[in-house]
Scaffold this motif. Structure first.
Motif, short mmCIF file in Angstrom:
data_model
loop_
_atom_site.label_atom_id
_atom_site.label_comp_id
_atom_site.label_asym_id
_atom_site.label_seq_id
_atom_site.Cartn_x
_atom_site.Cartn_y
_atom_site.Cartn_z
N PHE A 15 0.83 -1.20 0.00
CA PHE A 15 0.00 0.00 0.00
C PHE A 15 0.87 1.26 0.00
O PHE A 15 0.53 2.26 -0.65
N ALA A 16 2.01 1.21 0.69
CA ALA A 16 2.93 2.36 0.69
C ALA A 16 3.41 2.65 -0.72
O ALA A 16 3.54 3.82 -1.13
N GLU A 24 0.64 7.22 -6.47
CA GLU A 24 -0.42 8.22 -6.66
C GLU A 24 0.17 9.63 -6.60
O GLU A 24 -0.24 10.52 -7.36
N TYR A 25 1.15 9.85 -5.74
CA TYR A 25 1.77 11.17 -5.65
C TYR A 25 2.57 11.46 -6.92
O TYR A 25 2.61 12.61 -7.39
N MET A 26 3.19 10.43 -7.49
CA MET A 26 3.91 10.61 -8.76
C MET A 26 2.94 11.06 -9.86
O MET A 26 3.25 11.94 -10.67
N GLU A 80 -3.68 7.97 4.16
CA GLU A 80 -2.30 7.67 4.57
C GLU A 80 -2.17 6.25 5.11
O GLU A 80 -1.14 5.60 4.93
N LYS A 81 -3.24 5.76 5.75
CA LYS A 81 -3.21 4.43 6.34
C LYS A 81 -4.28 3.54 5.75
O LYS A 81 -5.39 3.99 5.46
N ARG A 99 -16.25 3.15 1.32
CA ARG A 99 -16.75 4.52 1.33
C ARG A 99 -16.31 5.23 2.62
O ARG A 99 -15.98 6.41 2.63
N LYS A 100 -16.30 4.49 3.72
CA LYS A 100 -15.97 5.04 5.03
C LYS A 100 -14.48 5.34 5.19
O LYS A 100 -14.10 6.39 5.70
N TYR A 101 -13.62 4.40 4.74
CA TYR A 101 -12.18 4.53 5.00
C TYR A 101 -11.33 4.86 3.79
O TYR A 101 -10.17 5.23 3.93
N GLY A 102 -11.86 4.72 2.59
CA GLY A 102 -11.09 5.04 1.39
C GLY A 102 -10.29 3.89 0.85
O GLY A 102 -10.21 3.69 -0.37
#
Length: 345
Positions: free
Chosen positions: A151-152, A158-160, A174-175, A202-205
């Motif tokens: 996941f990291a 995604e930032y790239m 983030e988590k 939906r709740k946590y992404g």
């Protein structure tokens, strides 16, 4: 039966040229990060394997493999792979790879029985990976550690994409949230498994649901799994059964959850025998893969698959997987997609 979600007001934010560039950058960046996070080396993988060897992935046990005769081998049948779950483990043994290291490869498959839609295609492309582990690591804590590393790499990717296309804002949390499928069932008792996935995502992404393949408290499975690769019966998180799971994210465009990866700690001899017995599939013990596992000729491992087109679809904010990959679609679906700004390649 095909099923199409038609998001109201959808319009791609990238043209075809930008999309193709983004796909290339995402694939290059992510696989480099995945390799680094898990210490994996790239290997070449087969598109097809011999039928009747027990090497092909049986998925839910009902999907038909695409098969063809080999003329130069007396018309013996070969099958296009569904995935490489078992082949990878055999390769770890053949290459004598040490604990803490592993392999990854580009897996390409044809799944003729797939129900086509925004997330499902006849053509499947994913990164298949497998890593050797020790007996002491066969626990939920180790599974969670490996999933968190993957996941990291997803978050960094995604930032790239955001740096390439600043109008595509990062959405991953983030988590990653971890929950067992039985806990999820109790949390949403009035929903079916797909509804529960949508609600928790939906709740946590982003969520990793542990324990896929075994029966839950209501006697039903959250989802199916072949009984001879993932360990879904050994007690793991909070002493509930299951050392495998699915990684899902919330797709804001489709307004539903989207599975990006399935992975798990693989069966050892004990759990293989147990799970085959539960499913009435003891006959598989006569197959090559299963014989090698029973004889102790395969290493303990953890592994999984990560959808390449689905990952690109999520990062580039596409509404249909056909905007990422070339495949065959029903003509009616092509017409509907064109009418709703989803140009299929």
């Amino acid at each position: 039966m095909s099923y199409l979600i038609k998001p109201e007001g959808y319009k791609p934010t990238l043209d075809l040229k930008q999309t193709e560039l983004g796909i290339k950058q995402i694939k290059d960046f992510f696989q480099t990060n995945l390799s680094s996070e898990l210490r994996l080396r790239r290997v070449t993988a087969p598109l097809f394997v011999l039928k009747g060897m027990g090497i092909n992935d049986d998925l839910n046990g009902v999907e038909r493999a695409v098969a063809f005769p080999i003329k130069d081998m007396n018309d013996v049948q070969a099958e296009v792979v569904h995935s490489l779950a078992k082949w990878k483990r055999m390769t770890l043994g053949d290459y004598n790879i040490e604990p803490g290291y592993g392999i990854y490869t580009d897996m390409n498959a044809i799944r003729a029985d797939e129900e086509l839609g925004n997330l499902h295609s006849l053509y499947v492309d994913q990164w298949d990976w497998e890593r050797v582990m020790t007996a002491e690591e066969r626990n939920a804590d180790f599974l969670i550690e490996i999933v968190s590393r993957i996941f990291a790499a997803m978050v960094r990717t995604e930032y790239m994409v955001y740096e390439m296309y600043p109008h595509i804002k990062p959405q991953l949390p983030e988590k990653l949230h971890f929950i067992h499928s039985e806990e999820l069932r109790l949390q949403y008792p009035d929903l079916d498994s797909k509804g529960r996935e949508d609600a928790i995502c939906r709740k946590y992404g982003a969520v990793f649901i542990i324990g896929i393949g075994g029966k839950l408290g209501d006697g039903k499975k959250h989802d199916g799994r072949a009984p001879d690769y993932d360990d879904y019966t050994t007690p793991g998180l909070k002493n509930l059964p299951g050392l495998n799971g699915d990684l899902l994210v919330w797709n804001d465009i489709l307004q539903r959850s989207c599975e990006l990866s399935s992975m798990g700690i693989r069966v050892d001899k004990k759990t293989l025998l147990k799970q085959l017995e539960q499913e009435g599939e003891e006959k598989r013990l006569e197959l090559l893969f299963h014989k090698r596992l029973i004889e102790g000729k395969l290493p303990l491992s953890i592994g999984g698959g990560i959808g390449q087109s689905r990952l690109c679809m999520y990062y580039l904010r596409k509404a249909h997987i056909g905007e990422i990959q070339a495949s065959i679609w029903p003509e009616k679906m092509r017409e509907e997609c064109a009418a709703h700004n989803m140009p299929l390649i």
